[in-house]
Motif scaffolding. Sequence first.
Motif, PDB file in Angstrom:
ATOM      1  N   SER A  97       3.704  17.919 -25.137  1.00  0.00           N
ATOM      2  CA  SER A  97       2.963  18.975 -24.668  1.00  0.00           C
ATOM      3  C   SER A  97       2.836  19.039 -23.100  1.00  0.00           C
ATOM      4  O   SER A  97       2.270  20.053 -22.677  1.00  0.00           O
ATOM      5  N   GLN A  98       3.449  17.834 -22.278  1.00  0.00           N
ATOM      6  CA  GLN A  98       3.112  18.222 -20.729  1.00  0.00           C
ATOM      7  C   GLN A  98       4.685  18.489 -20.083  1.00  0.00           C
ATOM      8  O   GLN A  98       4.544  18.627 -19.040  1.00  0.00           O
ATOM      9  N   PHE A  99       5.711  18.454 -20.950  1.00  0.00           N
ATOM     10  CA  PHE A  99       7.067  18.952 -20.371  1.00  0.00           C
ATOM     11  C   PHE A  99       7.103  20.378 -20.281  1.00  0.00           C
ATOM     12  O   PHE A  99       6.625  21.201 -20.961  1.00  0.00           O
ATOM     13  N   VAL A 100       7.540  20.862 -18.995  1.00  0.00           N
ATOM     14  CA  VAL A 100       7.565  22.096 -18.851  1.00  0.00           C
ATOM     15  C   VAL A 100       9.254  22.375 -18.427  1.00  0.00           C
ATOM     16  O   VAL A 100       9.455  23.772 -18.508  1.00  0.00           O
ATOM     17  N   GLY A 101      10.035  21.703 -18.094  1.00  0.00           N
ATOM     18  CA  GLY A 101      11.614  22.026 -17.875  1.00  0.00           C
ATOM     19  C   GLY A 101      12.288  21.849 -19.201  1.00  0.00           C
ATOM     20  O   GLY A 101      12.032  21.256 -20.101  1.00  0.00           O
ATOM     21  N   LEU A 102      13.583  22.395 -19.078  1.00  0.00           N
ATOM     22  CA  LEU A 102      14.446  22.378 -20.154  1.00  0.00           C
ATOM     23  C   LEU A 102      15.447  21.208 -20.056  1.00  0.00           C
ATOM     24  O   LEU A 102      15.817  20.611 -20.905  1.00  0.00           O
ATOM     25  N   SER A 103      15.418  20.800 -18.691  1.00  0.00           N
ATOM     26  CA  SER A 103      16.190  19.272 -18.726  1.00  0.00           C
ATOM     27  C   SER A 103      15.118  18.562 -17.892  1.00  0.00           C
ATOM     28  O   SER A 103      14.090  18.704 -17.395  1.00  0.00           O
ATOM     29  N   VAL A 104      15.649  17.195 -18.153  1.00  0.00           N
ATOM     30  CA  VAL A 104      14.947  16.003 -17.413  1.00  0.00           C
ATOM     31  C   VAL A 104      14.773  16.542 -15.793  1.00  0.00           C
ATOM     32  O   VAL A 104      13.716  16.315 -15.293  1.00  0.00           O
ATOM     33  N   ALA A 105      15.779  16.790 -15.275  1.00  0.00           N
ATOM     34  CA  ALA A 105      15.729  17.362 -13.753  1.00  0.00           C
ATOM     35  C   ALA A 105      14.907  18.294 -13.629  1.00  0.00           C
ATOM     36  O   ALA A 105      14.179  18.292 -12.493  1.00  0.00           O
ATOM     37  N   GLU A 106      14.804  19.567 -14.143  1.00  0.00           N
ATOM     38  CA  GLU A 106      13.953  20.400 -14.168  1.00  0.00           C
ATOM     39  C   GLU A 106      12.527  20.080 -14.239  1.00  0.00           C
ATOM     40  O   GLU A 106      11.585  20.441 -13.408  1.00  0.00           O
ATOM     41  N   ASP A 107      12.107  19.403 -15.161  1.00  0.00           N
ATOM     42  CA  ASP A 107      11.149  18.882 -15.398  1.00  0.00           C
ATOM     43  C   ASP A 107      10.196  17.984 -14.129  1.00  0.00           C
ATOM     44  O   ASP A 107       9.084  18.122 -13.814  1.00  0.00           O
ATOM     45  N   VAL A 108      11.078  17.209 -13.660  1.00  0.00           N
ATOM     46  CA  VAL A 108      10.736  16.208 -12.701  1.00  0.00           C
ATOM     47  C   VAL A 108      10.566  17.004 -11.480  1.00  0.00           C
ATOM     48  O   VAL A 108       9.663  16.751 -10.523  1.00  0.00           O
ATOM     49  N   ALA A 109      11.267  17.877 -11.204  1.00  0.00           N
ATOM     50  CA  ALA A 109      11.114  18.738  -9.997  1.00  0.00           C
ATOM     51  C   ALA A 109      10.155  20.016  -9.921  1.00  0.00           C
ATOM     52  O   ALA A 109      10.058  20.580  -9.014  1.00  0.00           O
TER      53      ALA A 109
END
Length: 570
Positions: A97-109
Amino acid sequence: MMQPIISFQQYSFKYKNQSEPTLKDITLDIYPGEKIWIAGPSGSGKSTLAHCINGLIPFTYGGDIRGSLSIAGRNPAELSIFELSRTVGTILQDQDSQFVGLSVAEDVAFVMENKAMPREQMKRETAASLERVGMLDYIDHSPYELSGGQKQSVSLAGVLSTDAEVLLFDEPLANLDPAGGRKAMQLIDDIHRQGGKTVIIIEHRVEDVLQQPIDRIVLMKDGGIEAVSTPDEILASGLLRGCGLRPPLYVDALRYAGVSLDGVQGLSRPQPLGIPGLGERLDGWSEQAAAQTPSQPAESLLDVRGLTFGYEPGQPVLKDVSLQVGAGEIVALLGNNGAGKSTLSQLITGILKPQSGSMRYAGQDMASWSIRRRGEAIGYVMQNPNRMITQHMIADEVGLGLKVRGVPAAEIKERVAGVLQTCGLYPFRNWPVSALSYGQKKRLSIAAILVLAPKLMILDEPTAGQDYRHYQEFMDFIEQLAGQGIAFLLITHDMYLALEYAQRAVVLSGGEVLAADTVASVLSRPEVTEPAHLKETSLSLFAKANGLASPERFVQAFINAEKKEKKGHE
């Protein structure tokens, strides 16, 4: 004098539409750079306290606030949720429920993008954050494809990319196996030490949290603060049990052995305590308490011999697996994620077919049995009860299996009533399923299988996500069913559950059986626990640290003392 970064002063909070406040007269100061553990049973108010710190109260959950709260010297109610997130970063129990990116990189960035950080700098900092949590190799993966432990690490990397002074971890060990739990606590400690952050942990797995140093424990009960003190002082006081939490097992063992803990230092981890004559005293107690009354071996119910299976040719997931479960016996199936535990349960229930080997149930070869016939003899209960429940009303859910088998309505009603009595759910027979708690839904999923009268039940992570009181209530219920002749195979990461309730343990690793023995023996052997990513029990580690003659005997003495105390309370 240092000013607190978080300060509650006579603070109370009552949710809308509730008659009583959930938080009552909270006064608590947390200082910059502290590592705080907020502990308490379900319903104690610790999650509500966390919502006050990260701004979900009052921005998402409204209600009546009394008293004052300041975060970094400001009233959070006067800040936007975005402004508050710059001071407090939260890692939720449900990472999906906390992820917002389609990839790990997008989420962290994500946070860096919102700051309009230059692209090359963003790439460098994203890679550095992922490197720090050991997830750089997964930078292009979807976060939803990752394991629970990997998702936790990516969430941590995302928070590292913020400038938040306070990191709030809400149940960070939920659904992690022992090895994953160790790694998560080490990672949190590394971030705390290296980054100088203020860290707040909300968690009910006592021993796992205490693997790393904690400055203070905030112990909550019934919406108020019961105690705030160092781990040693809290453990010596005996307050944990009174607040529905389980102390470290070796602390209970010391209590059973009559050792006074007043003023004892070093209780938070299994290490030498420096008490004169402690080893000899505990050896004497162990020798007496570990003596076991010989018991008759249980009549074999499930006999698995030489089972081999693979999803791909030449790549076996299970290799020559053998195990036995006796009638009315509770056996713990232990092992790391990917060890083959779920595959084995699917072979036993007939969802998968073995490539070689045999399975016998009550002496009968199961090779020709249909899934339906196996389902009548062997019940399988998933970890999440919501994935099993299909009916709106409780009685309908329990009776569904009988209905599809063409059982007459009058007999269904009678059998459903009997099973609901057994499972403690009869008063709710006319309720909708949605009105039940999580623990009651777990009982309901068992009732729906129990009504078919199986003699063996496979339970997948039966106590995951439950605090000690609910865990104990549920497992005592399972023990009662075992006393009625039903056998249980418990797929679990929980070493304490195995110690307290299982007669034997079978350990899987890499698709092979590493050990099948008494729980005390299995969990005292690092050559078994380490490759299976289990935790050698803290009892065994404590015994070795304090020079006891036989760690295994000390573990068995604890098991016997636990059972004796439980009988004394019945």
